[in-house]
Design an enzyme around this catalytic site. Sequence first.
Site, mmCIF file in Angstrom:
data_model
loop_
_atom_site.group_PDB
_atom_site.id
_atom_site.type_symbol
_atom_site.label_atom_id
_atom_site.label_comp_id
_atom_site.label_asym_id
_atom_site.label_seq_id
_atom_site.Cartn_x
_atom_site.Cartn_y
_atom_site.Cartn_z
ATOM 1 N N GLU A 161 -46.661 -18.345 31.225
ATOM 2 C CA GLU A 161 -45.777 -18.021 30.085
ATOM 3 C C GLU A 161 -45.678 -16.513 29.889
ATOM 4 O O GLU A 161 -45.975 -15.976 28.816
ATOM 5 C CB GLU A 161 -46.247 -18.739 28.816
ATOM 6 C CG GLU A 161 -46.136 -20.245 28.941
ATOM 7 C CD GLU A 161 -46.370 -20.998 27.627
ATOM 8 O OE1 GLU A 161 -47.148 -20.521 26.787
ATOM 9 O OE2 GLU A 161 -45.762 -22.072 27.450
ATOM 10 N N GLU A 177 -44.335 -27.133 31.797
ATOM 11 C CA GLU A 177 -45.186 -27.735 30.758
ATOM 12 C C GLU A 177 -44.290 -28.486 29.792
ATOM 13 O O GLU A 177 -43.251 -27.973 29.382
ATOM 14 C CB GLU A 177 -45.936 -26.665 29.943
ATOM 15 C CG GLU A 177 -47.038 -25.949 30.666
ATOM 16 C CD GLU A 177 -47.788 -24.981 29.764
ATOM 17 O OE1 GLU A 177 -47.670 -25.099 28.528
ATOM 18 O OE2 GLU A 177 -48.496 -24.112 30.298
#
Length: 650
Positions: A185, A283
Amino acid sequence: MNGRVMIAGLMILVLLMAVVPLAAGAEDASTLYVKKVENLPEDFIFGMDVSSVIAEENSGVKYFDFDGNEADLFRVLADNGINYIRVRVWNNPWDADGNGFGGGNCDIANAVEIGKRATAAGQKLLVDFHYSDFWADPGKQMVPRAWKGMEIEEKTEAVYEYTKDCLMQLKEAGVDVGMVQTGNETNGALCGETIWFNIQYLMQAGARATREVYPDALVALHFANPEKADSYATYAKKMDYYKVDYDVFATSYYPYWHGTLDNLSAVLTEIADTYGKKVMVMETSYAWTDADSDFSGNTISGGSGIVKDYPFSPQGQANCIRNITDTVVNRTPAGIGVVYWEGAWITVGTGSWEENHAIWEKYGSGWASSYARVYDPADAGKYYGGSAVDNQTFFDPQGKPLESLKVFRLMRDGNEIPAVPDALEDVTVICDLNAPLVLPETVNAVMTDDSKQAVPVVWNLSEEDDRKMHEGGVAQYTVTGDAGGMEAICYVSMIEYNYLTDYSFEEESRAWVITDLKKADELYIEDKKTDSLTGSKHMHFWSAAQNSVEFKLEQTVADLPEGKFRFSASIMGGDCGETEIFAYVKINGETVAKSDLMPITGYNNWNMGTTPVFEHTAGQEVTVGVYVKCQGAGNGAWGKIDDCLLNSVQ
Ligand code: CA
């Protein structure tokens, strides 16, 4: 049916089914509705992040298969269509005394252990380097302690050496690594660096090491917040500008926070088309229950105030994952996979927070232990605890798989069984104390096939209950019922019936007649929630000149039954000076009842005026009204009238 059932056998099976229900878990007997995903490639990546599993098992957690037997988690997942296992890697999630930071204590040794078990189960490993000693995400990209103070050249070399060393350990253990992500991320930060010029060196170093050790593995970059389409376009452009070596542009997609599937499709399509990259969801997760099972709060719960596209049920979870998959497969070019995040991070115990806390501290099976304070004192060191996703797993608190785990396998051919209700909408009924209570014959349901339907309902309401509710005065009740096998809930408010039309001015009904006797500057129905007693609208007046406010607000009520009634209205305002304001009732044009004078006492200080009880006989014309006359002061008289009530009196 594994090809074992011939036609004759099938007929016998059908006969048996008529009298004996199939055993739970029997092949093809899933109660889970799954709409087929068309064009699903054989090698499509269905991944599961299970980074915490070793810590979970050390904590005493056990997993079971659909036959109820204790089983290796990786086997259970593989049997249900999971062909990739994802694991995060932290450089050094330990303090000087060897206490783990928690979150699975995910160092490379943990990844090797998980990798070996995945490989044994026939699954590929997806290695998620955070290049940090603990959690890295959009809000946090802390440099590992050992690399603190390094210039970018030195840090780049450190990333290369570290990545290479880790991957060599996996290779020597015989782990089948299919993909490596260089950062987690990384929304504009990585490993303590916050400018792309430096970040790209680190990403390049990770890619270089991966190409050398696992030349067949895909290199992925992973970003979060696809709802910010401009940011994604910028990330992809920067990567292109710096010629960063990668194969897959991956995104987190948590449906509660990350925008619509339409947006996800648009954002990923743009990147795939413009830069020729593969794309995937790295995710995701969805809640199958509101309930927390480990005494440590969850990222999502019933009170989160989030938009729910799917019920919090195993079926809702399955439909969510199915639709994300369909988006990646059929609505983005070059979509290669969907990875579910921590689908096995269940509670380590069901006793108490204290009991679980001791286990989390010892084995690192909570999201953070108190030992993490040496690295992240502001967050982990303060708010350490258990699993924040134990309601977003594919296993119940005892480790038994949920029916929703079958979605990955069932998506290939579909399991489009007849739909039944999966969640019911609560009903609200307002009932006049003098009128019969009428409950709705149907309730709105979200069906297992994700459609919405009105379902017949049988309410549990005895004559005795009904009588008590009518005798209990103004009050709230909850009535339950059965709708398609589920419990329906109806909230009943017993009220005094109001015989007026549009009592709160919300509908701007023509039933209200304004007679403006002095031509006020402003006299109309205003839409301003903060100034309304109920709803968002009310009757508003304002006038600058002295003595320019005098008006009547009236409604004539047709078909008022015979009986005794009273009328009331509420008012607030200011700068009115001397006033003469009252509520009244006229029958056949004659005033028969008048309230006391209603004072004006300031902003949002509502005052109610109520007339004495009056009696009405059939055939008479009844008009209720509010008379307002203000002298005015300061910048002119102003006020608001709302909630006019004409109630019967027994
Ligand atoms: Ca929890």
